[in-house]
Design a protein around this motif. Structure first.
Motif, mmCIF file in Angstrom:
data_model
loop_
_atom_site.group_PDB
_atom_site.id
_atom_site.type_symbol
_atom_site.label_atom_id
_atom_site.label_comp_id
_atom_site.label_asym_id
_atom_site.label_seq_id
_atom_site.Cartn_x
_atom_site.Cartn_y
_atom_site.Cartn_z
ATOM 1 N N GLY B 322 7.726 -8.688 -6.834
ATOM 2 C CA GLY B 322 7.215 -8.543 -8.064
ATOM 3 C C GLY B 322 5.669 -8.196 -7.934
ATOM 4 N N ARG B 324 4.338 -6.593 -5.132
ATOM 5 C CA ARG B 324 4.447 -5.242 -4.721
ATOM 6 C C ARG B 324 4.356 -4.272 -5.895
ATOM 7 N NH1 ARG B 324 7.189 -4.184 1.023
ATOM 8 N NH2 ARG B 324 6.167 -2.201 0.463
ATOM 9 N N ILE B 325 5.360 -4.457 -6.667
ATOM 10 C CA ILE B 325 5.651 -3.905 -7.980
ATOM 11 C C ILE B 325 4.263 -3.590 -8.778
ATOM 12 C CG2 ILE B 325 6.844 -3.656 -9.926
ATOM 13 C CD1 ILE B 325 9.462 -4.160 -8.333
ATOM 14 N N SER B 326 3.723 -4.834 -9.087
ATOM 15 C CA SER B 326 2.613 -5.038 -10.011
ATOM 16 C C SER B 326 1.454 -4.405 -9.286
ATOM 17 C CB SER B 326 2.414 -6.295 -10.055
ATOM 18 O OG SER B 326 3.276 -7.423 -10.493
ATOM 19 N N LYS B 327 1.404 -4.324 -7.984
ATOM 20 C CA LYS B 327 0.104 -3.895 -7.250
ATOM 21 C C LYS B 327 0.420 -2.277 -7.460
ATOM 22 C CE LYS B 327 -1.335 -4.826 -3.242
ATOM 23 N NZ LYS B 327 -1.347 -5.354 -1.877
ATOM 24 N N SER B 328 1.618 -1.652 -7.233
ATOM 25 C CA SER B 328 1.739 -0.292 -6.947
ATOM 26 C C SER B 328 1.534 0.180 -8.593
ATOM 27 C CB SER B 328 3.180 -0.134 -6.747
ATOM 28 O OG SER B 328 3.833 0.937 -7.125
#
Lengths: 219, 338
Positions: B322, B324-328
């Motif tokens: 979650g 990593r996805i948010s940061k990306s």
């Protein structure tokens, strides 16, 4: 004359401490969510109510961090005082006590992750939709497991839990063992590790493919 | 004015919210759900939820003793029947057995009494025999029975006991009654040569297993164990065997209640005799109740630990993904906005 402090009383204090603090954190998360949803769907309409919500939402950001942190400390302390009251042999042979320890561990994990996200990203975390969803999810699950632990603790103390009707509705027996069979556990170990590692390694690629497939019709 | 208004309104709103939360919490006060079985003084250690003339209930309390005179150290049974018409939502009735009504040091043990077994089966052996005991009433107007098995004080004399009842009502007023009669017991000296039985009652037994009953007995030539299933009229008996010698010319005796195939309650008592010229001297215990229950399942600690580790792994994986996805996504949005 030596006065001894009743450990049950100390345990009650730590229970009240984390119960109150985590409830405050959960209420503040609710306020943040309400503020975000209001802003998204109604903008700045709403007069005093909107301004009040905005102000409360501002105060909520540091409050969530402080109260969740205090709550987790209280949770850990109540674990220590609780294990001092009940001998390990009793805990390890009682399904209801093991259920309580298990849900308390889960509560600590979820709240700790939420605190970590809050500390790293601070206010900006609440401006990112996915990050907000994650924090609400972790905070919500943390709070759910906290009150489940409280309910089991109340039942262990011989009191009627306020959540009793909820457990009855779901058909959950707090006294029965919530431990999966060894076979199921072994299969789960394999599946969780393989899927988890794959997802972490390929999360960026998966995200890119999802994003590009969404964009495709517009090309 | 406008700035002041902007500051005051959120403040008042927060106060109102706090007030709502506090008022919700107050509905949980007053020990609704009871206080649990415990060692208590008169009026529950000074808590005021069940005091005051206005909270005097209209229940009836009947008290009976199996004897009004008892040899020191020997057993006495006190039975209390409580009938209430005003019950709280949880229908709990709490009864105190006390040696005084002063509000402190009211526990019968302060006058030398030992509670061998309380009405809920708590026993002196594991420290669970209490002078305040709660039971759920089956309904308004139905008599609920409480029975304490006591061991008389070592010092002979006249003793008084008191009974107090705490219960709720439909409106959750915390009602109470005191037993108005006198419960007087004469404790007489033990005649020389009379057997003395020191027994810690068994609190629980398990299905398909014999339940061991032990007693330390002084001045006895024979010791018998009498037992029956709860509800039966006739007792069965067997002689208990002396297993080891104690100091004071006493012996440790052991007997057993036979195994049962299902969960039941077994009542038992012990009789010791001392044969002397002119007839035997006899001593007996009160009738104790032991619950025979299925042996509790012992949890698999290894599976429990692994289960926690797995779920922790799932949580950590979910958090990392979650995150990593948010940061990306945040990075991409940043790139799009230039």
């Amino acid at each position: 004359m030596t006065e001894t402090v009743d450990l049950i009383a100390v345990h009650s204090v730590t229970v009240e401490l984390h119960g109150g603090m985590l409830t405050l954190a959960a209420v503040c998360i609710g306020i943040k969510v309400l503020d975000i949803l209001w802003g998204r769907f109604l903008g700045d309409r709403g007069g005093i109510l909107r301004r009040t919500l905005k102000k409360a939402s501002e105060y909520s950001t540091p409050t969530i961090l402080l109260s969740a942190f205090g709550g987790v400390v209280g949770l850990a302390l109540s674990g220590i005082t609780g294990s001092s009251i009940i001998p390990f042999e009793t805990i390890s042979s009682s399904p209801i006590a093991l259920n309580k320890v298990m849900v308390s561990i889960f509560a600590t994990e979820f709240w700790s992750i939420m605190i970590a996200m809050n500390m790293v990203f601070q206010e900006s975390a609440w401006k990112n939709r996915q990050m907000t969803a994650l924090m609400v999810l972790f905070g919500g699950l943390g709070y759910f497991f906290s009150i489940t632990g409280g309910s089991i603790g109340g039942t262990m103390a011989g009191k009627e839990s306020i959540m009793e009707p909820f457990w009855q509705f779901l058909g959950v027996d707090l006294h029965s063992s919530w431990i999966l069979s060894s076979d199921v556990v072994l299969v789960l170990i394999g599946v969780v590790n393989v899927v988890g590692i794959l997802l972490i390694v390929f999360s960026n690629r998966i995200l890119e493919s999802v994003t590009s497939s969404r964009k495709a019709p517009n090309k | 004015m406008n700035d002041k208004f902007r500051t005051i309104v959120p403040l008042i709103s927060c106060l109102l919210l706090l007030l709502v939360l506090l008022s919700a919490a107050s509905t949980l006060m007053g020990y609704s759900g009871g206080w649990r079985d415990d060692d208590e003084d008169y009026n529950c250690g000074g808590t005021s939820c069940h005091s005051g003339a206005a909270n005097h209930g209209a229940g009836t309390i009947e008290v009976s003793l199996d004897k009004t005179s008892v040899l020191s150290g020997q057993s006495l049974t006190i039975a209390v029947n409580v009938t209430e018409t005003q019950l709280g939502g949880d229908s709990l009735i709490g009864v105190f057995l006390l040696s005084s009504q002063t509000g402190s040091n009211d526990h019968p043990s302060n006058q030398g009494w030992t509670i061998a077994q309380d009405p809920n089966g708590g026993t002196v052996g594991d420290g669970s025999a209490k002078n305040y005991v709660e039971k759920v009433s089956p309904g308004s107007g139905v008599s609920v029975s409480f029975k304490w098995n006591l061991e008389a004080p070592p010092t002979p004399g006249d003793y008084d006991l008191f009974v107090r009842v705490h219960h709720g009502s439909v409106a959750r007023n915390a009602l109470w009654e005191d037993y108005e009669g006198t419960i007087s017991v004469e404790v007489t000296p033990l005649p020389s040569g009379t057997p003395e039985i020191h027994h810690e009652p068994a609190s629980v037994g398990y299905v398909e297993e014999a339940t061991t009953v032990t007693a330390d007995v002084v001045n006895a030539t024979k010791v018998f164990l009498y037992w029956r299933l709860a509800g039966e009229s006739q007792f069965n008996s067997s002689e208990m065997l002396n297993t080891s010698v104690l100091s004071d010319a006493g012996w440790a005796f052991e007997g057993s209640l036979p195994p049962r195939g299902v969960a039941v309650q077994i009542e038992y008592y012990i009789v010791a005799t001392h044969e002397i010229d002119g007839g035997p001297l006899v001593a007996d215990t009160a009738i104790f109740t032991v619950s025979i229950e299925p042996r509790p399942e012992i949890p698999n600690l290894t599976a429990w630990t692994i289960q926690i580790v797995i779920i922790t792994e799932v949580v950590v994986f979910a958090a990392i993904i979650g995150w990593r996805i948010s940061k990306s996504r945040a990075k991409k949005e940043g790139d799009r906005n230039g």
